[in-house]
Design a protein around this motif. Structure first.
Motif, PDB file in Angstrom:
ATOM      1  N   UNK A 132       0.851  -1.189   0.000  1.00 38.60           N
ATOM      2  CA  UNK A 132       0.000   0.000   0.000  1.00 38.60           C
ATOM      3  C   UNK A 132       0.893   1.249   0.000  1.00 38.60           C
ATOM      4  N   UNK A 133       0.914   2.015  -1.098  1.00 40.99           N
ATOM      5  CA  UNK A 133       1.780   3.195  -1.205  1.00 40.99           C
ATOM      6  C   UNK A 133       1.532   4.245  -0.127  1.00 40.99           C
ATOM      7  N   UNK A 134       0.357   4.271   0.469  1.00 41.52           N
ATOM      8  CA  UNK A 134       0.042   5.232   1.518  1.00 41.52           C
ATOM      9  C   UNK A 134       0.798   4.997   2.810  1.00 41.52           C
ATOM     10  N   UNK A 135       1.607   3.943   2.868  1.00 37.98           N
ATOM     11  CA  UNK A 135       2.415   3.673   4.058  1.00 37.98           C
ATOM     12  C   UNK A 135       3.847   4.180   3.913  1.00 37.98           C
ATOM     13  N   UNK A 136       4.049   5.125   3.016  1.00 40.62           N
ATOM     14  CA  UNK A 136       5.359   5.763   2.865  1.00 40.62           C
ATOM     15  C   UNK A 136       5.645   6.627   4.097  1.00 40.62           C
ATOM     16  N   UNK A 137       6.919   6.876   4.390  1.00 37.92           N
ATOM     17  CA  UNK A 137       7.290   7.517   5.657  1.00 37.92           C
ATOM     18  C   UNK A 137       6.566   8.817   6.006  1.00 37.92           C
ATOM     19  N   UNK A 148       7.279   2.948   8.341  1.00 40.60           N
ATOM     20  CA  UNK A 148       8.489   3.702   8.681  1.00 40.60           C
ATOM     21  C   UNK A 148       8.175   4.817   9.677  1.00 40.60           C
ATOM     22  N   UNK A 149       9.273   5.374  10.219  1.00 41.99           N
ATOM     23  CA  UNK A 149       9.171   6.623  10.959  1.00 41.99           C
ATOM     24  C   UNK A 149       9.121   7.745   9.936  1.00 41.99           C
ATOM     25  N   UNK A 150       8.436   8.800  10.144  1.00 41.77           N
ATOM     26  CA  UNK A 150       7.665   9.113  11.340  1.00 41.77           C
ATOM     27  C   UNK A 150       6.223   8.600  11.314  1.00 41.77           C
ATOM     28  N   UNK A 151       5.802   7.974  10.212  1.00 38.47           N
ATOM     29  CA  UNK A 151       4.397   7.569  10.095  1.00 38.47           C
ATOM     30  C   UNK A 151       3.950   6.641  11.211  1.00 38.47           C
ATOM     31  N   UNK A 152       4.743   5.626  11.568  1.00 40.43           N
ATOM     32  CA  UNK A 152       4.268   4.657  12.555  1.00 40.43           C
ATOM     33  C   UNK A 152       3.964   5.317  13.900  1.00 40.43           C
ATOM     34  N   UNK A 153       4.838   6.193  14.349  1.00 38.28           N
ATOM     35  CA  UNK A 153       4.587   6.865  15.635  1.00 38.28           C
ATOM     36  C   UNK A 153       3.428   7.853  15.534  1.00 38.28           C
ATOM     37  N   UNK A 173      -1.566   8.656  22.491  1.00 36.87           N
ATOM     38  CA  UNK A 173      -0.317   8.303  23.184  1.00 36.87           C
ATOM     39  C   UNK A 173       0.871   8.679  22.311  1.00 36.87           C
ATOM     40  N   UNK A 174       1.822   9.402  22.872  1.00 39.06           N
ATOM     41  CA  UNK A 174       3.054   9.699  22.151  1.00 39.06           C
ATOM     42  C   UNK A 174       4.018   8.550  22.394  1.00 39.06           C
ATOM     43  N   UNK A 175       4.468   7.962  21.301  1.00 38.82           N
ATOM     44  CA  UNK A 175       5.284   6.765  21.380  1.00 38.82           C
ATOM     45  C   UNK A 175       6.251   6.763  20.218  1.00 38.82           C
ATOM     46  N   UNK A 176       7.527   6.486  20.464  1.00 39.32           N
ATOM     47  CA  UNK A 176       8.501   6.374  19.389  1.00 39.32           C
ATOM     48  C   UNK A 176       8.752   4.894  19.137  1.00 39.32           C
ATOM     49  N   UNK A 177       8.442   4.441  17.931  1.00 38.01           N
ATOM     50  CA  UNK A 177       8.708   3.051  17.576  1.00 38.01           C
ATOM     51  C   UNK A 177      10.081   2.963  16.918  1.00 38.01           C
TER      52      UNK A 177
END
Length: 151
Positions: free
Chosen positions: A75-80, A104-109, A118-122
């Motif tokens: 799914x191209x919408x999962x680009x960073x 990827x970061x920053x999208x996942x967080x 919730x602020x979370x760094x993956x």
């Protein structure tokens, strides 16, 4: 809906383009071990939605070693740098109840924060599981999910 959000494993730092950065051997091992840990938490994704970038695709193959019956869909919408709203609007159209995203970061967080507040760094190969209520009118919206666990 149970939404499992995973960041790709450790990737090589320098290649000709960002999209072609492969996983390191350690990144492959990280991805496999994280998937084993997720399986131990009793998730069973119906589909893996994966960024088109090489390191995410390679992470998906490691995850598929654990969840052997799951299909991989790019799914191209999962680009960073995509905004979380693009992803949640796409998820609203899906019929699956248990979905794993690999991105990827920053999208996942940002996505975890969008859904839960919730602020979370993956970090690499980290996984967050978010329980999102099924919504019949209006779809996924901000801060309606609950962070269940993080690996």
């Amino acid at each position: 809906m149970k939404l499992t959000i995973m960041r790709h494993g450790q990737a090589e730092p320098i290649v000709s383009t960002d999209a072609s950065r492969p996983l390191t051997p350690q990144g492959e091992a990280q991805a496999y071990e994280a998937a084993c840990s997720a399986e131990g938490r009793h998730i069973q994704p119906e589909i893996l939605l994966v960024s088109p970038l090489l390191r995410a695709q390679q992470t998906a193959l490691q995850v598929q070693r654990v969840f052997s019956t799951v299909n991989i869909e790019t799914y191209p919408g999962l680009s960073p740098d995509e905004p979380p709203l693009v992803v949640t609007e796409y998820l609203d159209q899906r019929s699956e109840n248990d979905i794993m995203l690999i991105s990827h970061q920053p999208l996942v967080s940002r996505l975890v924060e969008w859904l839960t507040g919730e602020q979370l760094f993956l970090d690499t190969a980290n996984i967050a599981c978010v329980d999102v209520p099924n919504i019949d009118d209006g779809g996924l919206s901000r801060w309606q999910g609950e962070l269940v666990w993080v690996i």
